[in-house]
Design an enzyme around this catalytic site. Structure first.
Site, mmCIF file in Angstrom:
data_model
loop_
_atom_site.group_PDB
_atom_site.id
_atom_site.type_symbol
_atom_site.label_atom_id
_atom_site.label_comp_id
_atom_site.label_asym_id
_atom_site.label_seq_id
_atom_site.Cartn_x
_atom_site.Cartn_y
_atom_site.Cartn_z
ATOM 1 N N LYS A 237 0.738 -1.066 0.158
ATOM 2 C CA LYS A 237 0.037 0.176 -0.033
ATOM 3 C C LYS A 237 1.046 1.033 -0.014
ATOM 4 O O LYS A 237 1.639 1.626 1.007
ATOM 5 C CB LYS A 237 -0.871 -0.130 1.201
ATOM 6 C CG LYS A 237 -1.819 1.025 1.136
ATOM 7 C CD LYS A 237 -2.940 0.910 2.217
ATOM 8 C CE LYS A 237 -4.051 2.080 2.546
ATOM 9 N NZ LYS A 237 -3.378 3.259 2.177
ATOM 10 N N ARG A 242 -3.025 9.206 -5.540
ATOM 11 C CA ARG A 242 -3.495 8.230 -6.098
ATOM 12 C C ARG A 242 -3.850 9.130 -7.810
ATOM 13 O O ARG A 242 -4.471 10.175 -7.828
ATOM 14 C CB ARG A 242 -5.180 7.887 -5.896
ATOM 15 C CG ARG A 242 -6.018 6.940 -6.632
ATOM 16 C CD ARG A 242 -5.388 5.597 -6.490
ATOM 17 N NE ARG A 242 -6.102 4.509 -7.210
ATOM 18 C CZ ARG A 242 -7.266 3.886 -6.810
ATOM 19 N NH1 ARG A 242 -7.743 4.227 -5.520
ATOM 20 N NH2 ARG A 242 -7.820 2.880 -7.620
ATOM 21 N N ARG A 257 -7.028 12.499 -7.941
ATOM 22 C CA ARG A 257 -8.363 11.996 -7.099
ATOM 23 C C ARG A 257 -9.595 12.855 -7.261
ATOM 24 O O ARG A 257 -10.690 12.268 -7.615
ATOM 25 C CB ARG A 257 -8.008 11.841 -5.636
ATOM 26 C CG ARG A 257 -9.189 11.322 -4.799
ATOM 27 C CD ARG A 257 -9.102 9.733 -4.661
ATOM 28 N NE ARG A 257 -10.227 9.358 -3.848
ATOM 29 C CZ ARG A 257 -9.886 8.726 -2.768
ATOM 30 N NH1 ARG A 257 -8.707 8.667 -2.213
ATOM 31 N NH2 ARG A 257 -10.787 8.483 -2.031
ATOM 32 N N GLU A 285 -0.416 5.116 -8.337
ATOM 33 C CA GLU A 285 -0.099 5.941 -7.123
ATOM 34 C C GLU A 285 1.236 6.662 -7.465
ATOM 35 O O GLU A 285 2.108 5.999 -7.641
ATOM 36 C CB GLU A 285 -0.081 4.858 -5.953
ATOM 37 C CG GLU A 285 -0.054 5.912 -4.644
ATOM 38 C CD GLU A 285 -1.112 6.282 -3.968
ATOM 39 O OE1 GLU A 285 -2.300 5.754 -4.324
ATOM 40 O OE2 GLU A 285 -0.992 6.585 -2.875
ATOM 41 N N LYS A 403 -8.044 -3.148 2.180
ATOM 42 C CA LYS A 403 -6.652 -2.532 2.657
ATOM 43 C C LYS A 403 -6.395 -2.830 4.078
ATOM 44 O O LYS A 403 -7.609 -2.668 4.873
ATOM 45 C CB LYS A 403 -6.822 -0.954 2.412
ATOM 46 C CG LYS A 403 -7.723 -0.232 2.866
ATOM 47 C CD LYS A 403 -7.898 1.155 2.514
ATOM 48 C CE LYS A 403 -9.003 1.957 3.240
ATOM 49 N NZ LYS A 403 -9.280 3.367 2.611
HETATM 50 P P1 ATP Z 1 -9.564 5.436 0.115
HETATM 51 O O1 ATP Z 1 -8.639 5.928 -1.160
HETATM 52 O O2 ATP Z 1 -9.900 4.039 0.378
HETATM 53 O O3 ATP Z 1 -10.853 6.468 0.212
HETATM 54 P P2 ATP Z 1 -7.479 6.941 1.595
HETATM 55 O O4 ATP Z 1 -7.428 7.831 0.390
HETATM 56 O O5 ATP Z 1 -7.702 7.581 2.843
HETATM 57 O O6 ATP Z 1 -8.518 6.047 1.225
HETATM 58 P P3 ATP Z 1 -6.184 4.808 2.545
HETATM 59 O O7 ATP Z 1 -7.277 4.447 3.197
HETATM 60 O O8 ATP Z 1 -4.963 4.976 3.017
HETATM 61 O O9 ATP Z 1 -6.227 5.949 1.425
HETATM 62 O O10 ATP Z 1 -6.009 3.663 1.233
HETATM 63 C C1 ATP Z 1 -6.577 3.574 0.069
HETATM 64 C C2 ATP Z 1 -5.488 4.109 -1.013
HETATM 65 O O11 ATP Z 1 -4.566 3.438 -0.906
HETATM 66 C C3 ATP Z 1 -6.119 4.397 -2.412
HETATM 67 O O12 ATP Z 1 -7.094 5.278 -2.877
HETATM 68 C C4 ATP Z 1 -4.880 4.300 -3.288
HETATM 69 O O13 ATP Z 1 -4.525 5.523 -3.446
HETATM 70 C C5 ATP Z 1 -3.688 3.812 -2.207
HETATM 71 N N1 ATP Z 1 -3.123 2.795 -2.761
HETATM 72 C C6 ATP Z 1 -1.768 2.529 -2.470
HETATM 73 N N2 ATP Z 1 -1.283 1.378 -2.945
HETATM 74 C C7 ATP Z 1 -2.075 0.720 -3.644
HETATM 75 C C8 ATP Z 1 -2.278 -0.297 -4.599
HETATM 76 N N3 ATP Z 1 -1.369 -1.064 -4.455
HETATM 77 N N4 ATP Z 1 -3.584 -0.697 -5.190
HETATM 78 C C9 ATP Z 1 -4.535 0.195 -4.709
HETATM 79 N N5 ATP Z 1 -4.714 1.264 -4.147
HETATM 80 C C10 ATP Z 1 -3.442 1.650 -3.573
#
Ligand code: ATP
Length: 547
Positions: A237, A242, A257, A285, A403
């Site tokens: 992760k 993103r 995003r 990412e 995740k």
């Molecule tokens: P979310 O995107 O689920 O709303 P967030 O932006 O707060 O949550 P996290 O909860 O930390 O982020 O985790 C999800 C995010 O992790 C994804 O939106 C993406 O940007 C990131 N990410 C990192 N590595 C990966 C991966 N290998 N596959 C998919 N997403 C990934």
């Protein structure tokens, strides 16, 4: 019309008013209106920028209205909002010459002229186009022009109004419109398709932005396995931003995003992306990276805040780690299983600054734990687990992707009220009450004042001043737009907040301007975290299970 929408408090009345207006427009104007209602001069994915700010707009307003003395600044101080300032000045000091009423088309032309101005004369050309727009605008129209030009209507929860209005204008089922908008993020395109009964779309095309597929959080590795899934595809992760990459014959576009075009911030990625192929769409990412390890997210954030990316290219290098492909060389891959999409991606990607995510299959919770520890050791946030047979589902946060991050976790919340601080923060809005989402409602869950730098707080304070919904003296209710990520020690049940929960020792981890307010964490997520933490606490009290 927008004032009418603003004046009614009933959502249904707002949707009906907007829907009636949209229905009255021809196709071209319908596209333009949807773009402007989204609060932006151009549709999502369009790389054009107006390149005018507060100073340029202020100068033209002063010149056009000939407001005497310091009237401009005095009016601005009263409103704290440039759009409302423009409206008041134009009402009090109307330009002398005859107005040619604004149309959606003249506004669009004006924006094109402003964005297109280049070279030595660009300041003059932009000012001339601005002057024409404000000259022809009625005072309230000028207010909205400013909001659009400074992208200050902000997306997020507001799309909650636009999509139902599009449904109402076209007589379509709102659920059908919402579904289509996940695949086609441009509301203008959706509105025209809805009208012509052409919402059904199953492919992602280069150049047409879509909503990202998201992951659901799990609190333990066994929660990631559904009974029928023998193996999960596990990836690091990455802690970055993103992005979706659209390669068309004309250009490479990197979209954030919020679907803003951020290509210019990452000049070193453009040539490698051009070399990959001529028509594709990637999901991935961007991570600050040096040698074999990721750099902390704050460095990436610093780089994004700078106006001069070239200088920081060397100091803060980045890589783009691609983990999905939705279209390649004329082939739509949306419905193909992840395993097949990975094969396509693998064949396309070179090494270097654009690379493939590292992944492997895991069959048991123990394997997941080992993979998680390895990811943490390598400097990543945690792991993302994906079903190998899963299609790509734009805009969905389901169980196909999950995740797992360590610790108690964090919540993404939106600020709904800001209070003045004390001591060196007197006069600065530095204490923030924040909320999570419960359906369409926002419910408060905590208040935090620590974790941000003075510079970040000053920036937030100015923004909250300009986006106050109600001034209560010591505090201000503010537009629910700014998203924060907050960490905490525990979640307790509490009557103090309308969510019914409170966070213990909340602190702000970072400002999440990359995240729309419509995508913050939900009350359901809070309930699940509360239950998981209670289970964990009970487990700790009982000691480790004896085998
Ligand atoms: P979310 O995107 O689920 O709303 P967030 O932006 O707060 O949550 P996290 O909860 O930390 O982020 O985790 C999800 C995010 O992790 C994804 O939106 C993406 O940007 C990131 N990410 C990192 N590595 C990966 C991966 N290998 N596959 C998919 N997403 C990934």
């Amino acid at each position: 019309m927008l004032d009418e929408v603003r004046a009614t408090s009933s959502t249904r009345a707002k949707v009906a008013a907007l829907g009636g207006y949209l229905a009255s427009l021809g196709d071209d104007d319908l596209r333009r209106a949807c773009t402007f209602l989204r609060g932006a001069p151009f549709p999502p994915g369009d790389p054009r920028r107006l390149g005018v700010g507060w100073v340029a707009i202020g100068a033209v307003l002063r010149e056009l209205t000939r407001a005497p003395g310091d009237e401009f600044h005095a009016t601005y101080r009263r409103h704290g909002d440039l759009g409302d300032t423009a409206a008041e000045l134009l009402a009090r000091y109307p330009p002398a010459l005859f107005r040619a009423p604004l149309t959606l088309e003249t506004v669009a032309r004006g924006f094109e002229a402003i964005a297109g101005a280049q070279g030595a004369a660009s300041r003059r050309v932009k000012a001339a186009a601005l002057r024409t727009l404000f000259h022809d605008a009625a005072p309230r129209e000028a207010a909205y022009l400013v909001k659009i030009m400074t992208s200050d209507m902000r997306v997020g929860l507001r799309e909650g109004l636009l999509l139902p209005a599009i449904a109402s204008a076209s007589g379509r089922d709102p659920a059908e419109v919402r579904r289509a908008a996940l695949l086609i993020a441009d509301p203008g395109e959706i509105a025209v398709r809805a009208r012509h009964n052409a919402l059904h779309e199953t492919a992602i095309e280069p150049g047409r932005p879509f909503r990202f597929m998201l992951a659901s959080p799990v609190d333990a590795p066994r929660d990631a396995f559904a009974a029928s899934v023998p193996a999960l595809w596990v990836e690091d992760k990455y802690d970055g931003i993103r992005v979706q990459v659209h390669r068309t014959a004309e250009r490479v576009a990197i979209l954030s995003r919020t679907l803003d075009v951020v290509t210019a911030a990452f000049p070193e990625l453009v040539a490698p992306l051009e070399a990959v192929g001529r028509a594709y769409v990637f999901d991935g990412e961007i991570v600050a990276w040096e040698g074999a390890r990721p750099l902390p997210f704050v460095l990436l954030q610093q780089r994004l805040q700078r106006r001069d990316p070239l200088r920081f290219m060397v100091e803060i290098p980045v890589v783009l780690i691609c983990f999905d492909v939705l279209h390649a060389g004329g082939r739509d891959l949306l419905g193909a299983p992840l395993s097949a999409r990975r094969e396509v991606l693998q064949a396309l990607l070179p090494r270097g600054p654009v690379r493939l995510s590292a992944g492997s299959l895991a069959r048991t919770p123990e394997e997941l734990e080992a993979r998680f520890r390895a990811a943490r050791d390598a400097g990543h946030e945690g792991i993302v687990m994906k079903r190998p047979d899963s299609p790509y589902q734009p805009g969905r946060r389901g169980r196909l992707w999950t995740k797992w991050k360590p610790g108690v976790g964090t919540l993404d919340v939106v600020v709904v009220a800001a209070e003045y601080g004390h001591g060196k923060r007197a006069g600065i809005l530095s204490d923030y009450t924040f909320a999570v989402r419960d359906g369409a409602r926002l419910v408060t869950i905590g208040k935090a004042y620590s974790g941000l730098t003075d510079e970040e707080i000053a920036g937030l304070s100015a923004w909250f001043h300009a986006h106050t919904r109600r001034d209560l003296g010591a505090a201000r209710l503010v537009e629910p737009v700014r998203v924060l990520e907050v960490a905490f020690d525990a979640i307790t049940k509490s009557r103090r907040h309308d969510s019914g929960y409170a966070l213990r020792f909340p602190r702000i981890v970072r400002i999440r301007d990359d995240k729309p307010a419509g995508e913050i964490d939900t009350l359901d997520r809070v309930r699940a975290m509360h239950a998981a933490l209670a289970r964990r606490a009970a487990g700790a009290r009982d000691g480790p299970p004896s085998s």
